[in-house]
Design a protein around this motif. Structure first.
Motif, PDB file in Angstrom:
ATOM      1  N   LYS A 100     -36.878 -23.265  -4.831  1.00  0.00           N
ATOM      2  CA  LYS A 100     -36.558 -24.435  -3.742  1.00  0.00           C
ATOM      3  C   LYS A 100     -34.834 -24.007  -3.606  1.00  0.00           C
ATOM      4  N   SER A 101     -34.322 -23.273  -4.806  1.00  0.00           N
ATOM      5  CA  SER A 101     -32.751 -23.279  -5.076  1.00  0.00           C
ATOM      6  C   SER A 101     -32.842 -22.146  -3.418  1.00  0.00           C
ATOM      7  N   ILE A 102     -33.235 -21.292  -3.698  1.00  0.00           N
ATOM      8  CA  ILE A 102     -33.884 -20.243  -2.276  1.00  0.00           C
ATOM      9  C   ILE A 102     -33.234 -20.538  -1.230  1.00  0.00           C
ATOM     10  N   LEU A 103     -33.822 -21.503  -0.802  1.00  0.00           N
ATOM     11  CA  LEU A 103     -34.247 -22.247   0.356  1.00  0.00           C
ATOM     12  C   LEU A 103     -32.356 -22.882   1.001  1.00  0.00           C
ATOM     13  N   LEU A 104     -32.093 -23.599  -0.453  1.00  0.00           N
ATOM     14  CA  LEU A 104     -31.273 -24.145   0.273  1.00  0.00           C
ATOM     15  C   LEU A 104     -30.010 -23.237   0.268  1.00  0.00           C
ATOM     16  N   ASP A 105     -30.497 -21.996  -0.995  1.00  0.00           N
ATOM     17  CA  ASP A 105     -28.802 -20.114  -0.110  1.00  0.00           C
ATOM     18  C   ASP A 105     -29.290 -20.096   0.504  1.00  0.00           C
ATOM     19  N   ALA A 106     -30.759 -20.269   2.086  1.00  0.00           N
ATOM     20  CA  ALA A 106     -30.322 -19.426   3.447  1.00  0.00           C
ATOM     21  C   ALA A 106     -29.779 -19.904   3.816  1.00  0.00           C
ATOM     22  N   LEU A 107     -29.840 -21.166   3.706  1.00  0.00           N
ATOM     23  CA  LEU A 107     -29.346 -22.520   4.389  1.00  0.00           C
ATOM     24  C   LEU A 107     -27.930 -22.741   4.245  1.00  0.00           C
ATOM     25  N   GLY A 108     -27.212 -22.767   3.234  1.00  0.00           N
ATOM     26  CA  GLY A 108     -26.298 -22.403   2.617  1.00  0.00           C
ATOM     27  C   GLY A 108     -25.345 -21.112   3.571  1.00  0.00           C
ATOM     28  N   LEU A 109     -26.113 -20.498   3.492  1.00  0.00           N
ATOM     29  CA  LEU A 109     -25.439 -19.045   4.071  1.00  0.00           C
ATOM     30  C   LEU A 109     -25.197 -19.051   5.410  1.00  0.00           C
ATOM     31  N   ALA A 110     -26.403 -20.229   6.295  1.00  0.00           N
ATOM     32  CA  ALA A 110     -25.803 -20.175   7.537  1.00  0.00           C
ATOM     33  C   ALA A 110     -25.350 -20.938   8.513  1.00  0.00           C
ATOM     34  N   LEU A 111     -24.714 -21.935   6.374  1.00  0.00           N
ATOM     35  CA  LEU A 111     -23.099 -23.270   6.741  1.00  0.00           C
ATOM     36  C   LEU A 111     -22.148 -22.609   6.693  1.00  0.00           C
ATOM     37  N   GLY A 112     -22.256 -20.959   6.133  1.00  0.00           N
ATOM     38  CA  GLY A 112     -20.945 -20.078   6.288  1.00  0.00           C
ATOM     39  C   GLY A 112     -20.958 -19.995   4.341  1.00  0.00           C
ATOM     40  N   ALA A 113     -21.825 -20.115   3.443  1.00  0.00           N
ATOM     41  CA  ALA A 113     -21.394 -20.360   2.312  1.00  0.00           C
ATOM     42  C   ALA A 113     -21.466 -18.974   1.653  1.00  0.00           C
ATOM     43  N   ARG A 114     -20.756 -18.481   1.090  1.00  0.00           N
ATOM     44  CA  ARG A 114     -20.856 -16.957   0.475  1.00  0.00           C
ATOM     45  C   ARG A 114     -21.224 -15.923   0.827  1.00  0.00           C
ATOM     46  N   ALA A 115     -21.371 -15.177   1.028  1.00  0.00           N
ATOM     47  CA  ALA A 115     -22.342 -13.916   1.085  1.00  0.00           C
ATOM     48  C   ALA A 115     -22.306 -13.314  -0.106  1.00  0.00           C
ATOM     49  N   ASP A 116     -23.982 -12.873  -0.026  1.00  0.00           N
ATOM     50  CA  ASP A 116     -23.695 -11.856  -1.669  1.00  0.00           C
ATOM     51  C   ASP A 116     -24.876 -11.011  -1.335  1.00  0.00           C
ATOM     52  N   SER A 117     -24.747  -9.527  -1.521  1.00  0.00           N
ATOM     53  CA  SER A 117     -25.704  -8.479  -1.996  1.00  0.00           C
ATOM     54  C   SER A 117     -26.878  -9.409  -2.069  1.00  0.00           C
ATOM     55  N   GLY A 118     -26.728  -9.964  -3.869  1.00  0.00           N
ATOM     56  CA  GLY A 118     -28.385 -10.254  -4.663  1.00  0.00           C
ATOM     57  C   GLY A 118     -28.985 -11.072  -3.947  1.00  0.00           C
ATOM     58  N   LEU A 119     -28.252 -11.842  -2.727  1.00  0.00           N
ATOM     59  CA  LEU A 119     -29.378 -13.230  -1.941  1.00  0.00           C
ATOM     60  C   LEU A 119     -30.403 -11.626  -0.294  1.00  0.00           C
ATOM     61  N   VAL A 120     -29.999 -10.373  -0.606  1.00  0.00           N
ATOM     62  CA  VAL A 120     -31.119  -9.389   0.093  1.00  0.00           C
ATOM     63  C   VAL A 120     -32.333  -9.134  -0.935  1.00  0.00           C
ATOM     64  N   ARG A 121     -33.207  -9.526  -0.077  1.00  0.00           N
ATOM     65  CA  ARG A 121     -34.850  -9.035  -1.100  1.00  0.00           C
ATOM     66  C   ARG A 121     -35.002  -7.669  -1.351  1.00  0.00           C
ATOM     67  N   HIS A 122     -35.805  -6.738  -2.741  1.00  0.00           N
ATOM     68  CA  HIS A 122     -35.656  -5.887  -3.047  1.00  0.00           C
ATOM     69  C   HIS A 122     -36.145  -5.328  -1.757  1.00  0.00           C
TER      70      HIS A 122
END
Length: 558
Positions: free
Chosen positions: A35-57
């Motif tokens: 569930k937190s992944i969905l919020l992280d993805a939405l946050g990314l679209a809204l200007g949250a800090r980008a992190d290489s760890g978000l990229v799927r293996h």
């Protein structure tokens, strides 16, 4: 509001497209489902800090696209216009896309136009509010509290009047300070100005004089040759065999025989007559020019002295000769400013005092409105806190005066939302006093009260039900559902009482795809929804009693 969210290669999500609508949307799922992944993805679209760890293996790039449907007067369009970006409020569509590479670098687009992360954050703050344990934006930012209170109280017109009065006051103050600086500068150079003006007055320069003097100088430098030449020409034209005599003689001769030529000589006589007239005028003009040449041997010297004096003055003051007259007038004006300084400064001081009084009067009216509204807001929030089992907590809207040095276009007040969670404890800032669960419930209570005035159309509550259950969870669910009638609300929840209130129910779940675990989302309805809420009630083993309780919760949804 948010209408769709498309996620590609973000952590455990390979491909996912979600559609949303207005109302309360509940997101449930077992702990660790993503569930937190969905919020992280939405946050990314809204200007949250980008992190290489978000990229799927195994993937090279993560991408998120969020589409919003907004009203034509939504602040987001004004923000885009200020940045020189195309934005058509007519269709109300706003599409944000952001990508992140495995090296952590990201790129962003709004309606297919590249933008920076800073602009994305600014837009995000106007589109979505996320309330969770670690949220530091929205209502938790004290800088927003004054505007929130004004919107709640309907004080927009008064606030605009105060802003206009402040702007008028500052303009007069700026003019006063500028005049004082000009006077001080003029005073420091008064002696120089008086000397320079006296010099220029004695010189009395005129615009265009340099060119006129230069032309006359050229004539005087060659005056002897000019006079000799003009005298020789005059002798040729008017001497014993001059042109006038020759033309007159020819006209007389032809006139005597003209009647015998059958009119053929008439044009010739007319032309000779015109030539005689032109010749006479030329001789007269030549005499005039010749007599106008100044033969005084001192004339050239005097002229050059004048020309050189003008050019020396121009060099001294760093201007062209033609600008000397304007320079003199400017310097004289600065001297007049010194002489009139008392009257001018007194006039500006009076105007500044009047403008300050007008601002303060408007600001005092606004302050009174804020204080009255603060009391109403406190009572309204308190009424929402009691059912949330926070009846001992106190919410206070602090409206206190600013020092005059801090007065600004928003008025003369500092506005801050404060809470005290325990009886007898002093109130403090929301994010300093309340725990994570308490903070989310404070935000929920505030948002329910402020729902009609919010410009942000989408609210996200991340585990607002942490540490609560039973009647409190039911009260949270009721208020989230009520809030969903005015706004779009997304809630990540472990509470069946909250999930049952959703107009939409999304379940986040993991699945094994080959040798990889992926996260997916399914919209539940009917029997599937009943089973999920029953699972949330009973745990791993779903009982008949749990299903019956789930039916009861779903049936109780307003």
């Amino acid at each position: 509001m948010l209408v769709s969210l498309t996620i590609r290669d973000v952590v455990l999500i390979e491909r996912l497209s979600l559609s949303f609508r207005k109302g309360l949307c509940a997101l449930t799922g077992e702990t660790g489902a993503g569930k937190s992944i969905l919020l992280d993805a939405l946050g990314l679209a809204l200007g949250a800090r980008a992190d290489s760890g978000l990229v799927r293996h195994g993937a090279e790039q993560a991408a998120v696209t969020a589409e919003f449907e907004l009203s034509g007067d939504h602040p987001a369009f004004a923000i885009l216009k200020e940045q020189g970006l195309d934005a058509d409020p007519g269709d109300g569509a706003l599409v944000i896309r952001r990508t992140v590479n495995t090296d952590g670098r990201s790129r962003a687009w709004v309606n297919d136009q590249p933008v920076g992360v800073g602009l994305l954050k600014t837009l995000g703050a106007e589109l979505v509010e996320v309330h969770g344990q670690f949220d530091t934006h929205g209502l938790l930012n004290p800088q927003t509290h004054r505007g929130v209170l004004d919107a709640y109280a309907g004080l927009g017109a008064q606030a605009a009047q105060v802003a206009a009065a402040h702007r008028a006051w500052r303009q007069v103050e700026d003019a006063r300070h500028s005049a004082a600086a000009d006077i001080a500068r003029a005073r420091s150079e008064e002696e120089y100005l008086r000397h320079a003006v006296a010099e220029l007055d004695a010189l009395a320069p005129k615009a265009g004089e340099e060119e006129e003097l230069a032309e006359t100088r050229a004539v005087l430098m060659h005056r002897e040759k000019l006079v000799d030449g003009m005298n020789a020409a005059y002798a040729e034209l008017s001497g014993e065999r001059g042109v006038e005599r020759s033309l007159s003689s020819a006209i007389r001769t032809l006139s005597r025989i003209a009647d015998k030529a059958g009119g053929t000589l008439d044009p010739v006589i007319a032309a000779l007559d015109r030539a005689a007239t032109e010749a006479g005028e030329a001789i007269a003009a030549l005499q005039s020019v010749s007599s106008g040449v100044d033969m005084d041997p001192r004339a050239l010297e005097k002229l050059e002295e004048r020309l050189f004096a003008l050019r020396a003055a121009a060099r001294k003051h760093g201007v062209d000769v033609d600008a000397l007259a304007r320079l003199r007038d400017d310097m004289a004006g600065r001297l007049l400013l010194i002489e009139d300084q008392g009257d001018l400064l007194a006039k500006l001081a009076k105007e500044a005092g009047q403008a300050r009084a007008a601002f303060h009067e408007a600001a005092a009216t606004l302050s009174a409105g804020r204080r009255e509204a603060a009391g109403r807001l406190d009572v309204a929030v308190a009424a929402e806190l009691a059912p949330l089992k926070m009846e001992k907590a106190k919410f206070r809207t602090l409206v206190e005066p600013l020092d005059e040095s801090e007065w600004n276009a928003s008025g003369v007040d500092r506005v801050a939302f404060q809470v005290a969670t325990n009886p007898g404890s002093p109130p403090g800032a929301l994010n300093k006093i309340a725990s994570g669960g308490e903070l989310a419930r404070f935000m929920l209570a505030l948002k329910v009260v402020l729902a009609q005035t919010s410009t942000v159309g989408t609210l996200v509550f991340d585990e607002v039900d942490t540490g609560i259950g039973g009647a409190v969870a039911a009260a949270v669910g009721e208020r989230l559902e009520t809030l969903g009638h005015a706004l779009q609300v997304l809630v990540v929840t472990h509470s069946p009482q909250v999930a049952a209130r959703g107009a939409v129910h999304l379940k986040v779940q993991k699945s094994l795809k080959g040798d990889q675990v992926t996260t997916g989302v399914a919209e539940l309805d009917g029997e599937e929804r009943r089973e999920e809420i029953a699972r949330m009630l009973s745990g791993a083993t779903v009982t008949a009693e749990a299903r019956a309780a789930a039916d009861s919760l779903i049936a109780g949804r307003g």
